[in-house]
Design a protein around this motif. Structure first.
Motif, short mmCIF file in Angstrom:
data_model
loop_
_atom_site.label_atom_id
_atom_site.label_comp_id
_atom_site.label_asym_id
_atom_site.label_seq_id
_atom_site.Cartn_x
_atom_site.Cartn_y
_atom_site.Cartn_z
N LEU A 25 15.68 24.73 -3.03
CA LEU A 25 15.01 23.83 -3.83
C LEU A 25 15.91 22.51 -3.37
CD1 LEU A 25 13.92 22.24 -6.25
CD2 LEU A 25 15.52 23.35 -7.82
N TYR A 26 17.27 22.20 -3.47
CA TYR A 26 17.87 21.13 -3.04
C TYR A 26 17.80 20.81 -1.50
CZ TYR A 26 19.89 21.84 -7.74
OH TYR A 26 19.95 21.94 -9.24
N GLY A 27 17.58 21.71 -0.76
CA GLY A 27 17.46 21.40 0.64
C GLY A 27 16.05 20.76 1.03
N ALA A 28 15.09 21.05 0.09
CA ALA A 28 13.93 20.29 0.25
C ALA A 28 14.19 18.84 -0.17
CB ALA A 28 12.84 21.06 -0.56
N ILE A 29 15.02 18.56 -0.99
CA ILE A 29 15.08 17.24 -1.39
C ILE A 29 16.35 16.57 -0.64
CG2 ILE A 29 15.99 15.71 -3.27
CD1 ILE A 29 15.08 18.03 -5.11
#
Length: 407
Positions: A25-29
């Protein structure tokens, strides 16, 4: 620590899986190799664990309050059976059973967090060495090794040697500055949490050795965390700092909304409740009505904070009702009702005041007063006159003197 980490290796799989899911999730952001992605994944892991432990936290609060209330009784049992350890233990267990108190409940949240804590330490140790573990494949391990939080790799420690830090593409100075700041913040949050509990959410009328122990722990725990923190990886420091901040906020909420009876926090809460009632003319909210209902049900057994609250309501022209609402009445009538409630049971004196009163010259115990009252009663068969025993002479029927004795 490696041995302890291996001991809790059974949970490294779930811990690594949760981290990987949040990393997606945070890697995509923020990007998959950034410290934000990996750091926020660890923070989210803490939040998931602490949400799951909320029911146990509620039990912990109740257990701590019960233990605090039981301290005088526990001390009495210890003094009564100080020479009989077995009977002392039996009476303690009986007291716990009667009051529904479990001494271990106050430790459950910490004990249940321990496997996750050591599992995370084990995962980060594997990342530092470049080994795969659980759901972390080689690609994710290499990504985590490249992740830096303010210039410090998440797998680096304060006590690492320069060679180990250079292998993680960082400088030893950056690692030690970041870890030192996090250790100080971790210890400070632990100290503030305990201090907040001791100063605001403790019944000030209960003075027992338990309170002294809690004060000692307030200073000991931060020191323990500081000493242990120099051997924790940055990722573990993130975990522990996050859980400390969560505990501090959670406890602050409990202190403000559900304070311990007799504590400073309860006095502040009742002052806010009084202000709300006087402004709106009613008790707003189900929880607030429950508080007022409990105070009314206590009757003469209310503590000082609750007596002041009821008295202030009376001065404002309100009378609390059994259902938790308030009734608008004439201030004089409300004052009269509050005074009648106070007369039902006189305010208890402290033990020190009772001892001081007994120690005063001429002070008499209740038994002596009873004997004096009996002596002053009129004797039957006399014409209403009262006879008092002379000083140094026994009361009641006297033995006749021997004829040979002098008059």
């Amino acid at each position: 620590m490696d041995t302890i980490g291996n001991l809790f290796s059974f949970i490294t799989g779930p811990v690594s899986w949760i981290i990987v899911q949040f990393h997606k999730l945070y890697g995509a952001i923020f990007g998959p190799d950034t410290g934000w992605a990996w750091g926020l994944s660890i923070v989210s892991l803490v939040i998931v664990i602490r949400i799951a432990l909320i029911p146990l936290f509620v039990k912990q609060i109740k257990s701590m309050r019960n233990m605090q209330a039981l301290q005088p009784k526990m001390k009495a049992i210890q003094e009564r059976y100080k020479n009989d350890r077995q009977r002392q233990s039996e009476e303690m267990m009986k007291l716990y059973k009667e009051t529904g108190t479990n001494p271990l409940s106050s430790c459950l949240p910490i004990l249940l967090q321990s496997p996750f804590f050591f599992a995370l330490y084990h995962v980060l140790s594997k990342i530092a060495s470049g080994d795969t573990i659980g759901s972390l494949n080689q690609q994710l391990v290499d990504s985590a090794r490249e992740a830096h939080i303010f210039g410090a790799p998440i797998a680096a420690k304060f006590m690492d040697d320069p060679g180990t830090v250079e292998a993680l593409n960082a400088s030893l100075l950056d690692v030690r500055i970041v870890t030192a700041i996090m250790i100080v913040m971790m210890s400070a949050s632990q100290f503030f949490t305990q201090r907040q509990l001791m100063q605001k959410n403790v019944d000030l009328t209960v003075k027992t050795p338990y309170m002294q122990q809690q004060k000692m722990l307030m200073y000991i725990f931060p020191i323990i965390f500081a000493v242990m923190g120099i051997n924790f990886p940055v990722g573990v420091l993130v975990y522990w700092l996050t859980t400390n901040v969560w505990t501090m906020g959670q406890q602050m909420y409990v202190i403000n909304q559900n304070p311990t009876p007799g504590s400073k926090a309860q006095d502040q809460y009742l002052q806010r409740l009084l202000k709300s009632v006087t402004q709106h003319g009613e008790v707003r909210g189900r929880r607030k009505r429950t508080v007022v209902q409990a105070i009314v049900a206590k009757g003469p057994d209310r503590n000082d904070n609750e007596r002041r609250f009821v008295g202030s309501l009376a001065k404002a022209g309100f009378t609390p009702q059994a259902d938790g609402t308030v009734r608008k009445v004439d201030p004089a009538e409300a004052e009269a009702e509050a005074a009648a409630a106070r007369r039902q049971q006189p305010k208890r004196q402290t033990k020190a005041k009772r001892q001081a009163a007994t120690a005063q010259p001429g002070a008499k115990t209740s038994l002596e007063k009873t004997d004096q009252a009996k002596a002053e009663q009129p004797e039957s068969g006399k014409s209403g006159s009262t006879r008092q025993a002379k000083s140094g002479q026994r009361k009641g029927q006297q033995r006749p003197k021997h004829p040979s004795s002098k008059k």
